[in-house]
Write an enzyme that holds these catalytic residues in place. Structure first.
Site, short mmCIF file in Angstrom:
data_model
loop_
_atom_site.label_atom_id
_atom_site.label_comp_id
_atom_site.label_asym_id
_atom_site.label_seq_id
_atom_site.Cartn_x
_atom_site.Cartn_y
_atom_site.Cartn_z
CG HIS A 264 -31.03 -80.39 73.01
ND1 HIS A 264 -29.94 -80.30 73.84
CD2 HIS A 264 -30.74 -79.61 71.93
CE1 HIS A 264 -29.04 -79.50 73.29
NE2 HIS A 264 -29.50 -79.06 72.13
CD GLU A 265 -32.75 -79.55 68.65
OE1 GLU A 265 -32.80 -78.31 68.49
OE2 GLU A 265 -31.67 -80.18 68.69
CG HIS A 268 -32.06 -75.00 71.12
ND1 HIS A 268 -31.06 -74.15 71.52
CD2 HIS A 268 -31.45 -76.21 70.90
CE1 HIS A 268 -29.89 -74.81 71.54
NE2 HIS A 268 -30.11 -76.05 71.18
CD GLU A 294 -26.44 -76.63 72.92
OE1 GLU A 294 -26.94 -75.95 71.98
OE2 GLU A 294 -26.55 -77.85 72.97
#
Ligand code: ZN
Length: 501
Positions: A264-265, A268, A294
Site C-alpha cells: 500500500h505505502e 503511494h 489512495e
C-alpha cells in the site's frame, strides 16, 4: 515575463524547502526520535510551518501571479507554466483567507487533542475527548466560513483534500455505491467465512520485512530514491522526488499486516517517484488529491497484490521464505485467506468489500456534525446505531467504535474520509482503462512483470503531479467521468468467483 516566472519559482522553492525540512522532522519523530525530543520537536515543526505559511502568503506572490495572468491565459491549459500559475493561484487564494493566528490555534489544538486521544482510546473514555472534539467541530466550522459562498459547509474542507469535489456530488456517488454494495456484502457474509488461520501463525519479523522489500522492488519502488523504516502507523512521506520514503510495522502473529501495508505505502510512493523530475520544487511536484493518491495505494495493494495472478508468481517465494508455516497451504487456500470478507468493527482491518461501508458512515457523520444535525455528545450512540444498521454489528466499547480513527483528533471534521472510497472507485476505473490499452497486463503479472502497468499509470497519472484536478485526471486517463461501474464490476467478478455469487 520570464523574470517574473523565475522570481515566482524561486519563492515557491523556499516554501517547498521549509515544508520538506518539516517533513524530515516529522518522519524522524515517528521513526527514531527518543521520547525526550517531543516538546522541542513540536516547536521546531510549528516554527517551520509558520515560516512556510508566511512566505507563501507574502503579497509579493499575489503580485507576481497577477503580473503573470495574461501570460498564463495565452498558454495551453496543460502546459507546465499555465498549470504552475493556475495551481499556485488556487492554493494561494485558499491560504491567504486563513489568518496565521487561526493556523497556529488549529495546530496547537490539534496537538493537544491528539495527546488526549492517545490516552482516551485505550481507556474507552469518550467523555474525556468530548470537549476537545466540540472545539474541533467549532474550529472546522470557522475554517469553512473563511470561504463564504459554499453550497455545503463541508465543501471548503473537502476541497483541501480533493480539489474540485463537493459534498453533494460525493453524497450522490456514495448513495449509488451503497445501494450496490450492500447486497454483495449480504450475499457473501451469509456464507461460511473463509479460513485465514494460515496467516495467523508465527512469522519472524526479519523474513517478513525482507520478503516485502523483494515484492515492492519488483513492483517498481525505487530504493535508490527511497527507504523503508519501522513505525506505529505506516505512512509514506516525501522530502524531494529523489527521496520518497515508506514506513511499516510488523505483527509476527499476522502475516497480512506488514505485507499489504508495505505494498500500500509503496503504491503511494511510486506515484510520487513517477512525477516528472523537472517539476521538482514546485507546487506541482506532488500527488493531486487524497482520492487519486489512495487510488494508487489501493491499486497496488488490492487489484495487484490481492490478485490470483500476482500470487501465482509470488506464492512459491513466500512458501520458500516460510516453509514450516506454509508448506501444506495451497496457493488457492492462501488466496482465499487474503481475500476473506467479513463484517468487522475496525475500518483499517476491513476487507475490500466492506471497507467502503466504514468510510461512508464517517463521511455522513462529518456532514451531520457540520450541519448541526448531530451533536458531538450524541456521536457514540449514533456510531453504534449506524454500525448496527449498516454492518450488523455493534462495538462493545467506544475504543473500537467512535474513538478508533485518529483523523478527528488532530485534524478537522470534514474532508477527512471521502478520499478512501473515492480512491477505491477510481482505482478500478484506472485499472480497467490500463487493461483496455494493454490486455497483456494480467499475463505479465503472473510472470512477475509490472512494467507495462506501471508505465501506463506513469504516463497517464504519475508524471503530471498536481497539474490536473482529480476529476480532470479521471477524464483524461480513462476518457470518461468518474463512475462506480468499473469498481462494482471488479468486485462482482472477483468475489463472484470466490463466493459463487
Ligand atoms: Zn493510503
Amino acid at each position: 515575463m520570464q523574470r517574473n516566472l523565475q522570481e515566482l519559482k524561486t519563492r515557491l522553492l523556499e516554501v517547498n524547502d521549509l515544508n520538506s525540512a518539516s517533513a524530515v522532522l516529522s518522519w524522524d519523530q515517528t521513526t527514531y526520535m527518543p521520547p525526550g525530543g517531543a516538546p522541542a520537536r513540536g516547536r521546531q515543526m510549528a516554527t517551520l510551518s509558520r515560516l512556510a505559511h508566511e512566505k507563501f502568503t507574502d503579497p509579493a506572490i499575489g503580485k507576481l501571479l497577477d503580473d503573470l495572468r495574461s501570460y498564463a491565459e495565452g498558454l495551453p491549459y496543460d502546459s507546465d507554466d499555465a498549470s504552475l500559475i493556475r495551481v499556485t493561484r488556487r492554493d494561494y487564494e485558499k491560504a491567504i483567507k486563513v489568518p496565521s493566528s487561526f493556523v497556529a490555534e488549529l495546530n496547537r489544538h490539534g496537538a493537544e487533542s491528539y495527546q488526549v486521544w492517545t490516552e482516551a482510546r485505550p481507556a474507552n473514555d469518550f467523555k474525556r475527548v468530548q470537549p476537545y472534539l466540540e472545539k474541533t467541530l467549532d474550529l472546522s466550522r470557522q475554517m469553512a466560513n473563511f470561504y463564504p459562498g459554499y453550497e455545503h459547509i463541508a465543501d471548503p474542507l473537502i476541497d483541501y483534500a480533493d480539489p474540485g469535489m463537493k459534498a453533494e456530488s460525493i453524497r450522490a456517488l456514495f448513495a449509488q455505491l451503497r445501494e450496490r454494495l450492500v447486497p454483495i456484502v449480504r450475499a457473501i457474509t451469509t456464507q461460511p467465512a473463509a479460513d485465514d488461520a494460515c496467516l495467523r501463525l508465527s512469522f519472524p519479523e526479519a523474513q517478513q520485512l525482507a520478503f516485502g522489500q523483494v515484492v515492492i522492488k519488483q513492483l517498481g519502488y525505487d530504493f535508490n530514491r527511497g527507504r523503508q523504516d519501522k513505525t506505529h502507523h505506516p505512512f509514506m512521506t516525501k522530502f524531494s522526488l529523489g527521496d520518497v520514503r515508506i514506513t511499516t510495522r510488523v505483527k509476527e502473529n499476522y502475516l497480512a499486516d506488514a505485507l499489504f501495508s508495505t505494498i500500500h505505502e509503496a503504491g503511494h510512493a511510486m506515484y510520487e517517484q513517477g512525477i516528472r523530475r523537472d517539476l521538482e520544487g514546485t507546487p506541482l511536484a506532488g500527488g493531486t488529491s487524497s482520492g487519486v493518491h489512495e487510488s494508487q495505494s489501493r491499486s497496488w495493494e488490492n487489484l495487484v497484490g490481492r490478485s490470483r495472478g500476482f500470487w501465482q508468481y509470488f506464492y512459491p517465494q513466500l512458501q520458500a521464505t516460510f516453509p514450516d508455516q506454509l508448506k501444506s497451504v495451497s496457493s488457492d487456500a492462501f488466496y482465499r485467506a487474503i481475500n476473506k470478507v467479513e463484517r468487522s468493527l475496525i475500518r483499517t482491518d476491513a476487507d475490500e468489500v466492506t471497507y467502503n461501508l466504514h468510510v461512508m458512515i464517517r463521511f455522513d457523520f462529518e456532514l451531520d456534525l457540520l450541519e448541526g444535525k448531530l451533536a458531538v455528545r450524541d456521536l457514540p450512540g449514533a456510531w453504534q446505531a449506524s454500525y448496527q444498521s449498516d454492518l450488523g454489528l455493534a462495538a462493545s466499547d467506544d475504543g473500537d467504535g467512535v474513538l478508533q480513527d485518529v483523523h478527528w483528533f488532530g485534524g478537522l471534521i470534514g474532508g477527512s474520509f471521502q478520499g478512501y472510497t473515492l480512491g477505491n472507485v477510481m482505482s478500478a476505473q484506472f485499472f480497467a482503462s490500463a487493461l483496455n490499452s494493454h490486455p497483456e497486463i494480467p499475463a505479465e503479472m503472473q510472470q512477475g512483470k509490472f512494467d507495462t502497468l506501471r508505465g501506463w499509470l506513469t504516463e497517464n497519472i504519475y508524471q503530471h503531479g498536481s497539474k490536473f484536478t482529480p476529476l480532470e485526471i479521471v477524464q483524461r486517463a480513462t476518457g470518461r467521468p468518474l463512475s462506480i461501474d468499473p469498481y462494482i464490476d471488479y468486485l462482482r467478478s472477483k468475489y463472484g468467483e470466490l463466493y459463487r455469487l
